[in-house]
Design a protein around this motif. Structure first.
Motif, PDB file in Angstrom:
ATOM      1  N   GLY A  37       0.005   3.992   6.032  1.00  0.00           N
ATOM      2  CA  GLY A  37      -0.784   4.826   5.146  1.00  0.00           C
ATOM      3  C   GLY A  37      -1.073   6.204   5.741  1.00  0.00           C
ATOM      4  N   VAL A 165       2.808  11.782   2.946  1.00  0.00           N
ATOM      5  CA  VAL A 165       2.391  11.580   1.555  1.00  0.00           C
ATOM      6  C   VAL A 165       3.462  10.799   0.795  1.00  0.00           C
ATOM      7  CG1 VAL A 165       1.911  12.741  -0.627  1.00  0.00           C
ATOM      8  CG2 VAL A 165       0.901  13.606   1.483  1.00  0.00           C
ATOM      9  N   CYS A 166       4.716  11.186   0.972  1.00  0.00           N
ATOM     10  CA  CYS A 166       5.817  10.467   0.306  1.00  0.00           C
ATOM     11  C   CYS A 166       5.854   9.010   0.743  1.00  0.00           C
ATOM     12  CB  CYS A 166       7.146  11.144   0.607  1.00  0.00           C
ATOM     13  SG  CYS A 166       7.343  12.761  -0.174  1.00  0.00           S
ATOM     14  N   SER A 168       3.325   7.245   1.880  1.00  0.00           N
ATOM     15  CA  SER A 168       2.151   6.562   1.343  1.00  0.00           C
ATOM     16  C   SER A 168       2.358   6.175  -0.123  1.00  0.00           C
ATOM     17  CB  SER A 168       0.920   7.462   1.475  1.00  0.00           C
ATOM     18  OG  SER A 168       0.660   7.772   2.828  1.00  0.00           O
ATOM     19  N   LEU A 169       3.038   7.045  -0.877  1.00  0.00           N
ATOM     20  CA  LEU A 169       3.303   6.755  -2.284  1.00  0.00           C
ATOM     21  C   LEU A 169       4.267   5.585  -2.463  1.00  0.00           C
ATOM     22  CD1 LEU A 169       3.605  10.398  -3.681  1.00  0.00           C
ATOM     23  CD2 LEU A 169       1.678   8.812  -3.959  1.00  0.00           C
ATOM     24  N   LEU A 170       5.063   5.327  -1.424  1.00  0.00           N
ATOM     25  CA  LEU A 170       6.034   4.230  -1.503  1.00  0.00           C
ATOM     26  C   LEU A 170       5.442   2.890  -1.071  1.00  0.00           C
ATOM     27  CD1 LEU A 170       9.193   5.966   0.002  1.00  0.00           C
ATOM     28  CD2 LEU A 170       8.889   5.245  -2.369  1.00  0.00           C
ATOM     29  N   ARG A 171       4.205   2.888  -0.569  1.00  0.00           N
ATOM     30  CA  ARG A 171       3.629   1.658  -0.009  1.00  0.00           C
ATOM     31  C   ARG A 171       3.604   0.507  -1.011  1.00  0.00           C
ATOM     32  NH1 ARG A 171       0.632   1.366   4.491  1.00  0.00           N
ATOM     33  NH2 ARG A 171      -1.141   0.254   3.599  1.00  0.00           N
ATOM     34  N   ASN A 172       3.130   0.773  -2.218  1.00  0.00           N
ATOM     35  CA  ASN A 172       3.029  -0.304  -3.210  1.00  0.00           C
ATOM     36  C   ASN A 172       4.395  -0.855  -3.603  1.00  0.00           C
ATOM     37  OD1 ASN A 172       0.219  -0.250  -3.339  1.00  0.00           O
ATOM     38  ND2 ASN A 172       0.216   1.347  -4.917  1.00  0.00           N
TER      39      ASN A 172
END
Length: 204
Positions: A37, A165-166, A168-172
């Motif tokens: 994250g 940021v990119c 973190s957006l892919l975490r889910n």
């Protein structure tokens, strides 16, 4: 003379392009964003920027000349960097599942680890030497070196942050162990692939 506005704008573009394009740092930050994250990756980002700031200062204040005099030292440093990059690739490949908790054995790279890595990162050396040799006027040299290092750091931090940021957006999307494993191995292979120019140069 000090840096003119035109020269400073040209350098700012150089700093942006070299900071935001793919490389070992940004590959690791993307992987860290996925696995840990944004918040837990902040020390890693700050370490990159501060470590690189100190590297640019050192190159500007004479370290680059030392390597020109003793090229064997530079070669040794590059291979130390390559070995450390392989170790980091191994760590990324074996990262555990995505978790929002700070607990567990897997931890992001620390501030000091990221800062130290800049001194053995081949891309960081190319960026630092290019900035000093191309954009630093000789008149008022020491002041210009500090300005170049500071401007580079100011541009570098938000540039590398975009990769986190990119991630973190892919975490889910990557909470499934299988997809996360594929992603981590892909990032590890990209890090290893970044060593290709060094290997080709050593074989020539």
């Amino acid at each position: 003379m000090t840096l003119s506005l035109d020269l400073l704008l040209g350098f700012a573009l150089f700093a942006l392009v070299t900071s935001i394009t793919p490389g070992p740092n940004n590959t690791m930050l993307l992987a860290s964003g996925v696995n840990f994250g944004f918040n837990r990756t902040i020390p890693h980002m700050l370490g990159i920027t501060c470590g690189f700031f100190s590297l640019v200062l050192a190159v500007g204040l004479g370290l680059g000349a030392v390597f020109q005099t003793y090229p064997l030292l530079y070669t040794l440093l590059r291979y130390v960097g390559a070995a450390y990059l392989m170790y980091l690739a191994w760590k990324i490949a074996h990262s555990g599942p995505v978790s929002d908790s700070a607990a567990g054995n897997n931890k992001p790279i620390s501030y000091w680890g990221a800062a130290a890595f800049q001194w053995v990162n081949p891309k960081a050396w190319i960026m630092a030497i290019g900035a000093i040799s191309t954009y630093t006027p000789l008149q008022g040299y020491f002041f210009n070196v500090v300005v170049i290092a500071a401007v580079f750091a100011l541009i570098n931090l938000p540039s590398v942050s975009l990769w986190v940021v990119c991630g973190s957006l892919l975490r889910n999307l990557l909470r499934d162990r299988r997809w996360l494993r594929l992603f981590n191995w892909g990032m590890a292979l990209l890090l290893v692939a970044s060593l290709y120019p060094l290997l080709m140069e050593s074989m020539s």
